[in-house]
Structure formats: structure tokens, C-alpha cells
Motif scaffolding. Structure first.
Motif, PDB file in Angstrom:
ATOM      1  N   ALA A  81      20.025  61.027   6.428  1.00 42.18           N
ATOM      2  CA  ALA A  81      19.938  61.370   5.012  1.00 42.18           C
ATOM      3  C   ALA A  81      18.666  60.850   4.358  1.00 42.18           C
ATOM      4  O   ALA A  81      18.109  61.499   3.473  1.00 42.18           O
ATOM      5  CB  ALA A  81      21.158  60.821   4.266  1.00 42.18           C
ATOM      6  N   LEU A  82      18.195  59.682   4.803  1.00 37.53           N
ATOM      7  CA  LEU A  82      17.120  58.997   4.100  1.00 37.53           C
ATOM      8  C   LEU A  82      15.831  58.934   4.920  1.00 37.53           C
ATOM      9  O   LEU A  82      14.843  59.585   4.593  1.00 37.53           O
ATOM     10  CB  LEU A  82      17.589  57.587   3.731  1.00 37.53           C
ATOM     11  CG  LEU A  82      16.806  56.828   2.674  1.00 37.53           C
ATOM     12  CD1 LEU A  82      16.679  57.639   1.404  1.00 37.53           C
ATOM     13  CD2 LEU A  82      17.489  55.485   2.396  1.00 37.53           C
ATOM     14  N   TYR A  83      15.847  58.168   5.996  1.00 37.37           N
ATOM     15  CA  TYR A  83      14.662  58.059   6.843  1.00 37.37           C
ATOM     16  C   TYR A  83      15.040  57.367   8.139  1.00 37.37           C
ATOM     17  O   TYR A  83      16.091  56.726   8.252  1.00 37.37           O
ATOM     18  CB  TYR A  83      13.547  57.252   6.152  1.00 37.37           C
ATOM     19  CG  TYR A  83      13.811  55.765   6.121  1.00 37.37           C
ATOM     20  CD1 TYR A  83      13.351  54.927   7.141  1.00 37.37           C
ATOM     21  CD2 TYR A  83      14.544  55.186   5.083  1.00 37.37           C
ATOM     22  CE1 TYR A  83      13.611  53.562   7.124  1.00 37.37           C
ATOM     23  CE2 TYR A  83      14.804  53.820   5.060  1.00 37.37           C
ATOM     24  CZ  TYR A  83      14.343  53.021   6.083  1.00 37.37           C
ATOM     25  OH  TYR A  83      14.604  51.677   6.078  1.00 37.37           O
ATOM     26  N   PHE A 116       4.480  56.755  11.374  1.00 36.49           N
ATOM     27  CA  PHE A 116       5.643  56.679  12.253  1.00 36.49           C
ATOM     28  C   PHE A 116       6.966  56.882  11.500  1.00 36.49           C
ATOM     29  O   PHE A 116       8.030  56.764  12.089  1.00 36.49           O
ATOM     30  CB  PHE A 116       5.661  55.325  12.963  1.00 36.49           C
ATOM     31  CG  PHE A 116       4.438  55.061  13.793  1.00 36.49           C
ATOM     32  CD1 PHE A 116       4.372  55.508  15.101  1.00 36.49           C
ATOM     33  CD2 PHE A 116       3.346  54.393  13.258  1.00 36.49           C
ATOM     34  CE1 PHE A 116       3.245  55.276  15.875  1.00 36.49           C
ATOM     35  CE2 PHE A 116       2.218  54.159  14.018  1.00 36.49           C
ATOM     36  CZ  PHE A 116       2.153  54.610  15.333  1.00 36.49           C
ATOM     37  N   LEU A 117       6.885  57.196  10.219  1.00 34.27           N
ATOM     38  CA  LEU A 117       8.083  57.351   9.396  1.00 34.27           C
ATOM     39  C   LEU A 117       8.558  58.794   9.413  1.00 34.27           C
ATOM     40  O   LEU A 117       7.795  59.721   9.124  1.00 34.27           O
ATOM     41  CB  LEU A 117       7.777  56.926   7.947  1.00 34.27           C
ATOM     42  CG  LEU A 117       8.972  56.876   6.986  1.00 34.27           C
ATOM     43  CD1 LEU A 117       9.948  55.770   7.379  1.00 34.27           C
ATOM     44  CD2 LEU A 117       8.468  56.663   5.551  1.00 34.27           C
ATOM     45  N   PRO A 121      15.803  64.270   3.982  1.00 33.10           N
ATOM     46  CA  PRO A 121      15.822  64.957   2.676  1.00 33.10           C
ATOM     47  C   PRO A 121      15.764  64.059   1.448  1.00 33.10           C
ATOM     48  O   PRO A 121      15.005  64.347   0.509  1.00 33.10           O
ATOM     49  CB  PRO A 121      17.128  65.752   2.730  1.00 33.10           C
ATOM     50  CG  PRO A 121      17.297  66.082   4.175  1.00 33.10           C
ATOM     51  CD  PRO A 121      16.812  64.866   4.902  1.00 33.10           C
ATOM     52  N   LEU A 122      16.545  62.964   1.408  1.00 32.85           N
ATOM     53  CA  LEU A 122      16.546  62.131   0.204  1.00 32.85           C
ATOM     54  C   LEU A 122      15.178  61.514  -0.058  1.00 32.85           C
ATOM     55  O   LEU A 122      14.667  61.549  -1.184  1.00 32.85           O
ATOM     56  CB  LEU A 122      17.602  61.026   0.321  1.00 32.85           C
ATOM     57  CG  LEU A 122      19.073  61.474   0.339  1.00 32.85           C
ATOM     58  CD1 LEU A 122      19.992  60.259   0.433  1.00 32.85           C
ATOM     59  CD2 LEU A 122      19.411  62.303  -0.895  1.00 32.85           C
ATOM     60  N   LEU A 123      14.572  60.955   0.965  1.00 31.65           N
ATOM     61  CA  LEU A 123      13.255  60.342   0.799  1.00 31.65           C
ATOM     62  C   LEU A 123      12.192  61.403   0.526  1.00 31.65           C
ATOM     63  O   LEU A 123      11.291  61.191  -0.294  1.00 31.65           O
ATOM     64  CB  LEU A 123      12.889  59.532   2.043  1.00 31.65           C
ATOM     65  CG  LEU A 123      11.548  58.793   1.990  1.00 31.65           C
ATOM     66  CD1 LEU A 123      11.515  57.823   0.816  1.00 31.65           C
ATOM     67  CD2 LEU A 123      11.284  58.058   3.300  1.00 31.65           C
ATOM     68  N   GLN A 158      14.721  55.517  -6.358  1.00 33.47           N
ATOM     69  CA  GLN A 158      13.784  54.777  -5.529  1.00 33.47           C
ATOM     70  C   GLN A 158      14.485  54.321  -4.261  1.00 33.47           C
ATOM     71  O   GLN A 158      15.712  54.236  -4.213  1.00 33.47           O
ATOM     72  CB  GLN A 158      13.216  53.576  -6.287  1.00 33.47           C
ATOM     73  CG  GLN A 158      14.225  52.523  -6.655  1.00 33.47           C
ATOM     74  CD  GLN A 158      13.595  51.383  -7.447  1.00 33.47           C
ATOM     75  OE1 GLN A 158      12.612  51.582  -8.173  1.00 33.47           O
ATOM     76  NE2 GLN A 158      14.142  50.183  -7.311  1.00 33.47           N
ATOM     77  N   VAL A 159      13.695  54.088  -3.245  1.00 32.39           N
ATOM     78  CA  VAL A 159      14.215  53.685  -1.943  1.00 32.39           C
ATOM     79  C   VAL A 159      13.437  52.469  -1.464  1.00 32.39           C
ATOM     80  O   VAL A 159      12.201  52.437  -1.553  1.00 32.39           O
ATOM     81  CB  VAL A 159      14.059  54.826  -0.913  1.00 32.39           C
ATOM     82  CG1 VAL A 159      14.456  54.350   0.481  1.00 32.39           C
ATOM     83  CG2 VAL A 159      14.898  56.032  -1.312  1.00 32.39           C
ATOM     84  N   THR A 160      14.158  51.472  -0.985  1.00 30.56           N
ATOM     85  CA  THR A 160      13.503  50.293  -0.430  1.00 30.56           C
ATOM     86  C   THR A 160      13.514  50.366   1.095  1.00 30.56           C
ATOM     87  O   THR A 160      14.570  50.440   1.714  1.00 30.56           O
ATOM     88  CB  THR A 160      14.208  49.000  -0.886  1.00 30.56           C
ATOM     89  OG1 THR A 160      14.147  48.911  -2.308  1.00 30.56           O
ATOM     90  CG2 THR A 160      13.538  47.784  -0.272  1.00 30.56           C
TER      91      THR A 160
END
Length: 292
Positions: A81-83, A116-117, A121-123, A158-160
Motif C-alpha cells: 500500500a505504501l512503499y 531503491f525505493l 499507491p499511497l506514497l 505525510q509518510v515517515t
């Protein structure tokens, strides 16, 4: 950067959605306008096939925004979902690095970078600086843990990422969540959203939808089709016909050059709108159709 204006008014939202092929009623137009104006996520709830996902697509089409879609399912996790990190590529970089002359800290800083990330979708939606519609589809299929992740993301946009720090949205996406109401969503998630329940349209509106999507369809035939679909939805079926299947049925009738939806035509083409053998059997019995 000032907040983007998605729609100037509910009337404009209705007009632009109609122009993109989605005939919105007044509550839908008003709530869609508010979702953009207030920058609040929009939770759409209703049976499968009533047009929830299509509304999100229509918002994107009518505003020229990019649609980013997170399809939810049982077992969906943060990595999907995020990364997540591209571990294979990181390993190749480590193997190609002279570890005798470089410290682990140097190697660590080298492999935990954007290169490398793998953005999910969310990010992806958060990091875009262009207008974006984030569709979180069938959120009721996810686990409660994923709801917690969504709460975190939708609260602050935001995402940490421990290795990179906090990534905040430059431009907030317009977020649309859909639910088929197969389970109750948390009150915390609902509080953060505007809510709209979508049902199947009435016969006149569905006729207008079908006619707008199927050029050349005779009005009288469209009325027959919508009436028959309405009768099918009144039956206890595993899967009632969706609006999209009504449109498919109309296109089928044109392809077969059927001008009158009589019992024989219904029986011959039921497979376009009913996708379970038991549903077909029930429809034949309840509508008193002759077997082909």
C-alpha cells in the motif's frame, strides 16, 4: 502552495461530471464539491455496481487529474500500500561495492535512497505535485491494521520512512474511498471522511445513463432494458446487475440488432447481466421466461 480548487460550485461539479460521462444527482454533486473544497476524503458506500469507482474516475477525467488507485484485498500490507525497498537491487549494489574501503554507514546511506525505493499507491499519491485523485477501492476488504495505516496517512498526508525521514504532501490529493459495506469501518476512519451512500439510480436516471453511454440506442428499447434490469434487481440474486452491465446489455442488443426486448431476447442475452448459473435459473423462473 495554495490549495487547488477542484470545482467552483456543486453546479459546476454536476456539469463537469456530466461532461465526463457521469450523471450525478444533487447529493453526489454537492458532496463531490465539498470533498475538493474542504480537502476531506470522500467515503462512498453502497452495493457493488452502483458507480462508486466510476465516480472517482469521473472526477479525475473531469478535472484532468491523474488517478492513482489502491485496490484493497484481504492480506494487503504496508509494503503493497505504501512503499518497500528494492532488496534485490540493494544487494547487487552492495556486492558491487568495495566493502573493504567503505564503512557500513557509507554503504547504508548509498542503498537507502530514492533510487531503491519502490513507491506504492499511497506514497505515489502523496509525492505527486500535480492534481491527483487517490482511489482507495473496496476498503472494507482490508484488515483493521490497514485502516490504522490509512488513518495515519489521511490525517496528516505525510509518510515517515525511517531511512529517509518524513515526506509530506506538496499538493494534497482528492481522496475517494469506496466500500461495499461487507464489514463495518472504524468510527475513526469515518470521522475523517465526508460520507455518501450510493444506490442504484431510479429508472429514469438509469435510462439517461444508458442512452448517454450507448449512442444509437432507441429510447423505447432503453426503457424496456431498464425496466427488466429493475425487475432483476428485485430478485434475491447472488449478484444484481450493475449499471455497467446495463450499459453492456444495451450494447449487446445493438450488436445483435435486437429492436424489441421480448422474453426470447431476454433469455438469449441474460449472460450479459447475470454471472451465476443460480441467478440465471432464478430469473428464468421468476420472470417466467422460456428456456432457450
Amino acid at each position: 502552495m495554495p490549495a487547488p480548487t477542484w470545482f467552483a460550485s456543486p453546479a459546476e461539479a454536476s456539469e463537469r461530471l456530466t461532461g465526463s460521462g457521469y450523471l450525478a444527482d444533487t447529493p453526489t454533486a454537492v458532496t463531490t464539491f465539498l470533498a475538493g473544497s474542504l480537502e476531506k476524503p470522500l467515503l462512498l458506500e453502497g452495493s457493488a455496481g452502483v458507480g462508486k469507482t466510476e465516480l472517482a474516475k469521473a472526477i479525475a477525467r473531469s478535472t484532468g487529474a491523474e488517478l492513482v488507485r489502491l485496490q484493497c484485498y484481504e492480506g494487503l500490507d504496508e509494503a503493497r500500500a505504501l512503499y518497500e525497498w528494492n532488496y534485490k537491487k540493494q544487494l547487487l549494489r552492495i556486492q558491487a561495492t568495495d566493502t573493504d574501503t567503505r564503512s557500513w554507514n557509507e554503504t547504508h546511506d548509498d542503498i537507502f535512497t530514492d533510487e531503491f525505493l519502490l513507491s506504492r499507491p499511497l506514497l505515489t499519491a502523496i509525492r505527486r505535485d500535480e492534481p491527483t485523485v487517490l482511489l482507495i477501492d473496496e476498503v472494507d476488504k482490508t484488515d483493521v491494521e490497514v485502516e490504522g495505516l490509512l488513518l495515519e496517512v489521511l490525517s496528516d498526508f505525510q509518510v515517515t520512512i525511517p531511512e529517509l525521514g518524513t515526506l509530506a504532501a506538496v499538493r494534497r490529493p482528492l481522496v475517494v474511498l469506496t466500500s461495499n459495506a461487507t464489514r463495518e469501518l472504524s468510527e475513526a476512519l469515518k470521522r475523517r471522511c465526508l460520507y455518501l451512500h450510493l444506490d442504484y439510480p431510479d429508472a429514469e436516471r438509469e435510462r439517461d445513463i444508458v442512452l448517454s453511454q450507448v449512442p444509437g440506442l432507441d429510447d423505447a428499447l432503453a426503457r424496456q432494458l431498464v425496466e427488466t434490469v429493475g425487475r432483476l434487481r428485485e430478485l434475491e440474486l447472488k449478484k444484481s446487475p450493475s449499471i455497467a452491465e446495463s450499459v453492456d446489455w444495451a450494447r449487446t442488443l445493438i450488436a445483435l440488432e435486437i429492436a424489441d426486448l421480448d422474453d426470447a431476447a431476454v433469455t438469449a442475452t441474460l449472460g450479459v447481466v447475470l454471472k451465476h448459473a443460480t441467478d440465471v435459473d432464478r430469473a428464468v423462473k421468476e420472470l417466467r421466461l422460456a428456456r432457450s
